[in-house]
Design a protein around this motif. Structure first.
Motif, mmCIF file in Angstrom:
data_model
loop_
_atom_site.group_PDB
_atom_site.id
_atom_site.type_symbol
_atom_site.label_atom_id
_atom_site.label_comp_id
_atom_site.label_asym_id
_atom_site.label_seq_id
_atom_site.Cartn_x
_atom_site.Cartn_y
_atom_site.Cartn_z
ATOM 1 N N UNK A 154 55.018 37.370 41.468
ATOM 2 C CA UNK A 154 53.831 37.795 40.349
ATOM 3 C C UNK A 154 52.516 38.018 40.682
ATOM 4 N N UNK A 155 52.235 36.588 41.019
ATOM 5 C CA UNK A 155 50.948 36.188 41.479
ATOM 6 C C UNK A 155 50.481 36.815 42.540
ATOM 7 N N UNK A 156 51.294 36.811 43.822
ATOM 8 C CA UNK A 156 51.150 37.431 45.147
ATOM 9 C C UNK A 156 50.870 38.785 45.256
ATOM 10 N N UNK A 157 51.845 39.608 44.468
ATOM 11 C CA UNK A 157 51.532 40.979 44.509
ATOM 12 C C UNK A 157 50.145 41.378 43.658
ATOM 13 N N UNK A 158 49.814 40.486 42.561
ATOM 14 C CA UNK A 158 48.714 40.910 41.734
ATOM 15 C C UNK A 158 47.509 40.825 42.942
ATOM 16 N N UNK A 159 47.561 39.632 43.511
ATOM 17 C CA UNK A 159 46.500 39.288 44.769
ATOM 18 C C UNK A 159 46.393 40.570 45.757
ATOM 19 N N UNK A 160 47.681 40.833 46.192
ATOM 20 C CA UNK A 160 47.540 41.879 47.128
ATOM 21 C C UNK A 160 47.213 43.101 46.921
ATOM 22 N N UNK A 161 47.601 43.658 45.681
ATOM 23 C CA UNK A 161 47.196 44.925 45.272
ATOM 24 C C UNK A 161 45.586 44.868 44.994
ATOM 25 N N UNK A 162 45.231 43.741 44.211
ATOM 26 C CA UNK A 162 43.929 43.937 43.661
ATOM 27 C C UNK A 162 42.645 44.003 45.149
ATOM 28 N N UNK A 163 43.284 43.291 46.221
ATOM 29 C CA UNK A 163 42.495 43.195 47.299
ATOM 30 C C UNK A 163 42.704 44.363 48.262
ATOM 31 N N UNK A 164 43.599 45.271 47.926
ATOM 32 C CA UNK A 164 43.910 46.564 48.745
ATOM 33 C C UNK A 164 43.993 47.948 47.931
ATOM 34 N N UNK A 165 43.759 47.745 46.814
ATOM 35 C CA UNK A 165 44.181 49.308 46.328
ATOM 36 C C UNK A 165 42.755 49.899 46.187
ATOM 37 N N UNK A 166 42.934 51.188 46.401
ATOM 38 C CA UNK A 166 41.877 52.085 46.279
ATOM 39 C C UNK A 166 41.663 52.926 44.948
ATOM 40 N N UNK A 167 42.682 52.936 44.340
ATOM 41 C CA UNK A 167 42.541 53.600 42.763
ATOM 42 C C UNK A 167 43.284 52.306 41.813
ATOM 43 N N UNK A 168 42.383 52.199 40.898
ATOM 44 C CA UNK A 168 42.943 51.144 39.819
ATOM 45 C C UNK A 168 42.423 51.575 38.488
ATOM 46 N N UNK A 169 43.722 51.686 37.381
ATOM 47 C CA UNK A 169 43.370 51.967 36.093
ATOM 48 C C UNK A 169 42.945 50.713 35.539
ATOM 49 N N UNK A 170 42.375 50.726 34.351
ATOM 50 C CA UNK A 170 41.741 49.758 33.540
ATOM 51 C C UNK A 170 43.117 48.868 32.947
ATOM 52 N N UNK A 171 43.956 49.467 32.713
ATOM 53 C CA UNK A 171 45.406 48.841 32.368
ATOM 54 C C UNK A 171 45.894 47.821 33.367
ATOM 55 N N UNK A 172 45.999 48.625 34.741
ATOM 56 C CA UNK A 172 46.591 47.996 35.783
ATOM 57 C C UNK A 172 45.855 46.810 36.123
ATOM 58 N N UNK A 195 36.836 59.064 39.161
ATOM 59 C CA UNK A 195 35.857 58.313 39.707
ATOM 60 C C UNK A 195 35.728 56.747 39.185
ATOM 61 N N UNK A 196 35.934 56.729 37.726
ATOM 62 C CA UNK A 196 36.223 55.261 37.455
ATOM 63 C C UNK A 196 36.927 54.489 38.020
ATOM 64 N N UNK A 197 38.310 55.154 38.133
ATOM 65 C CA UNK A 197 39.592 54.266 38.830
ATOM 66 C C UNK A 197 39.103 53.881 40.386
ATOM 67 N N UNK A 198 38.337 54.887 40.942
ATOM 68 C CA UNK A 198 38.205 54.496 42.187
ATOM 69 C C UNK A 198 37.008 53.444 42.356
ATOM 70 N N UNK A 199 36.009 53.506 41.604
ATOM 71 C CA UNK A 199 34.803 52.420 41.389
ATOM 72 C C UNK A 199 35.135 51.094 41.028
ATOM 73 N N UNK A 200 36.146 51.056 40.004
ATOM 74 C CA UNK A 200 36.996 49.707 39.781
ATOM 75 C C UNK A 200 37.789 49.304 40.982
ATOM 76 N N UNK A 201 38.476 49.897 41.632
ATOM 77 C CA UNK A 201 38.985 49.401 42.795
ATOM 78 C C UNK A 201 38.103 48.837 43.679
ATOM 79 N N UNK A 202 36.976 49.600 44.066
ATOM 80 C CA UNK A 202 36.219 49.247 44.936
ATOM 81 C C UNK A 202 35.331 47.999 44.473
ATOM 82 N N UNK A 203 35.138 47.735 43.240
ATOM 83 C CA UNK A 203 34.421 46.718 42.482
ATOM 84 C C UNK A 203 35.301 45.289 42.950
ATOM 85 N N UNK A 204 36.612 45.625 42.436
ATOM 86 C CA UNK A 204 37.529 44.192 42.652
ATOM 87 C C UNK A 204 37.804 44.022 44.241
ATOM 88 N N UNK A 205 37.785 45.125 44.759
ATOM 89 C CA UNK A 205 38.134 44.678 46.174
ATOM 90 C C UNK A 205 37.028 44.023 46.934
#
Lengths: 361, 361
Positions: free
Chosen positions: B266-284, B333-343
């Motif tokens: 659960x924790x590992x996947x979250x870390x993996x996705x947050x550091x690698x996604x390029x599109x991220x909804x606010x819910x995710x 563009x928000x989903x994209x900016x969100x992913x970039x900020x988090x990465x």
């Protein structure tokens, strides 16, 4: 070399596939039966065992099968047989059979023969990439050489007789395994599947059913075995597959120009999950490794080669996982061992290009 | 300091919450109305504007509100008002209002007052962690000081009169925001929700509805405002929340001992996705940051602090994202900016412990 040794040594990966990596492998298999003997489904175990022993001797004499190993199904463990199934060398049905059936495998794993599967003989030749004619020639060589030594069940009007009517005639099934993530991500798989079906070919997921193919891996094969020459069947399939390859490459170009973020997200998430998950089903592994392969072809993923991914695809399957761990695993333990294997292989290795870099082909 | 300056400067994060990190924040809000004036829903814009001007003046004179800023809703842009909403300082409804309503905010963002929301006055005090009584004392101080300067709508039998009957009486709503991933992952949320409801309290997702709370963040609050003293309401809630915190900590301990792989996945996947996604909804983003917070509390995630995650939770919300980018953004563009900020924030920083390391508390 014995068949057990072939199973235990690392899979003999074909040398570099070459080409754009859309066509993963080409396969031709011929169905043949012996004249004057009941089809395996109608024969008793003793008769099948007699036929297996006879064919084993004949096959191992053929020049095309020099450096081959053979074993009766009963001489192998169930796990060993499923290892061969996972390598696409025998069918799932054949892996389930025991006494009265057997397997002949050439040392380079390019030719495999099932004895007493549905027919007395299922002879298969496999080539990496889009090389159907070469696969056809390999299978044809075995067929011709064996034809000189045994008497096939053959009818002047119908051609080769087979247990299932769909194989009567040439007994040939030619197929190509295609990796089509571009068409899938551009949502253009549907028309391709429909178009191909109209041309008398079958499209199915290598794993999974219909267009919901896991890992975006599809198998395209001929449907007709009657009324066409083998060479025409092979050439026709190769032409159509060549066109699908072009469609896929075109979709990948548009993916770059129109949906680069979607592409990077798809590949990035796969990399993130594969290097961080602790539980991984075989289906998810397949899907994520497929995304990574796309990333590799598009120049987003570096420090990795196609064969690394093909190897992981194989090693993460149930029988290979259990062979690797040296013991039977529960489904949960498999998911755990799979995640660990993938993390160990990819963690610290994988690199994603920060900037767009398109591989020129 | 003006309200605009408060909005533009980085959010004033409360000093370390302390405790086991289950109770994120405690909040008390009081609903009050002026005697002899129509409730905001019945008053015309001119009357509401007159009341806002009067209350603004009175409020800024109070010792409890020294170092505060005030602005009429119409003086702020819609984006500014939604920034305040995302910081939980005003309600979504109030963020949507314009002329005739206003906001008073203390410089440390611990006290915020909405004028002419549903009632003339909604006075809210916020404390990090489980510190309801402290929040209650802060709100009570403002209430008492203002009571000496204006005349509240008060009935000897009913208590404070409010626009909505559910608030009549004490006008108090006390609530605690709880992070309950342990109970959720152990699939024990359902009985907790039912038990709490029986005690006359409400449980809802901070985002999302019912038990399907995004990010495993829940708000627990009193339902009754009539027939109980404010101190009793606050003490009762604090006691029950203390018990839920124990349940959560117990669930986390069992998660370690019984489902460590599930937890690490659960924790590992979250870390993996947050550091690698390029599109991220606010819910995710919410769900994944929640998993990372759990990893932090369990000692799996290192090189990160609670406040880093709270800050990301805030910065990835729509109005904050747009303020950060300095322009309005489409949802994609928000989903994209969100992913970039988090990465950018987490990439290269985050570390996962390879071996089990349990934080002792």
């Amino acid at each position: 070399m014995t068949l057990r040794e072939l199973i235990e040594r690392p899979h003999a990966w074909p040398a570099e596939e070459g080409g754009p990596g859309v066509a993963v492998s080409s396969r031709v298999r011929l169905a043949r039966n012996l004249a004057g003997a009941a089809f395996p489904g109608w024969a008793g175990e003793e008769e099948r065992e007699r036929i297996w022993r006879e064919l084993r001797g004949r096959l191992l004499e053929l020049p095309a099968l020099a450096d081959s190993a053979a074993a009766g199904n009963a001489e192998l463990s169930e796990q060993d047989r499923f290892i061969l199934f996972e390598r696409h060398l025998i069918s799932r049905e054949h892996a389930g059979k025991s006494r009265g059936s057997g397997i002949v495998l050439r040392g380079d794993e390019r030719i495999s023969i099932m004895v007493n599967e549905e027919d007395h003989l299922r002879m298969q030749a496999l080539c990496p990439g889009l090389r159907l004619r070469e696969a056809w020639q390999m299978a044809d060589a075995v067929d011709s050489q064996l034809d000189a030594k045994v008497s096939y069940a053959f009818d002047a009007r119908w051609g080769y007789l087979t247990a299932c009517p769909t194989n009567v005639g040439t007994g040939i099934r030619a197929s190509v395994m295609l990796h089509l993530p571009g068409l899938a991500l551009m949502e253009e798989m549907e028309p391709v599947v429909k178009g191909v079906a109209k041309l008398g070919l079958a499209v199915r997921g290598v794993w999974g059913e219909g267009t919901e193919a896991h890992g975006h891996l599809y198998q395209i094969s001929n449907q007709m075995t009657l009324g066409e020459r083998e060479e025409d069947i092979v050439r026709n399939l190769e032409t159509i597959v060549g066109e699908i390859v072009e469609h896929e490459l075109n979709a990948r170009r548009r993916l770059w120009s129109q949906r680069e973020v979607v592409l990077r997200d798809h590949v990035g998430r796969a990399a993130g999950i594969l290097t961080h998950a602790h539980i991984l089903s075989s289906r998810e592994a397949l899907d994520l490794l497929s995304a990574l392969r796309l990333g590799l072809e598009m120049g987003i993923v570096s420090r990795l080669e196609r064969r690394d991914l093909l190897e992981l695809l194989l090693l993460t399957q149930p029988a290979h996982l259990q062979m690797n761990e040296g013991r039977p695993l529960s489904p949960f333990d498999r998911d755990r061992a799979r995640a660990e294997l993938v993390r160990r292989r990819l963690g610290g290795v994988l690199r994603l290009a920060a900037r767009g870099r398109r591989k020129s082909r």
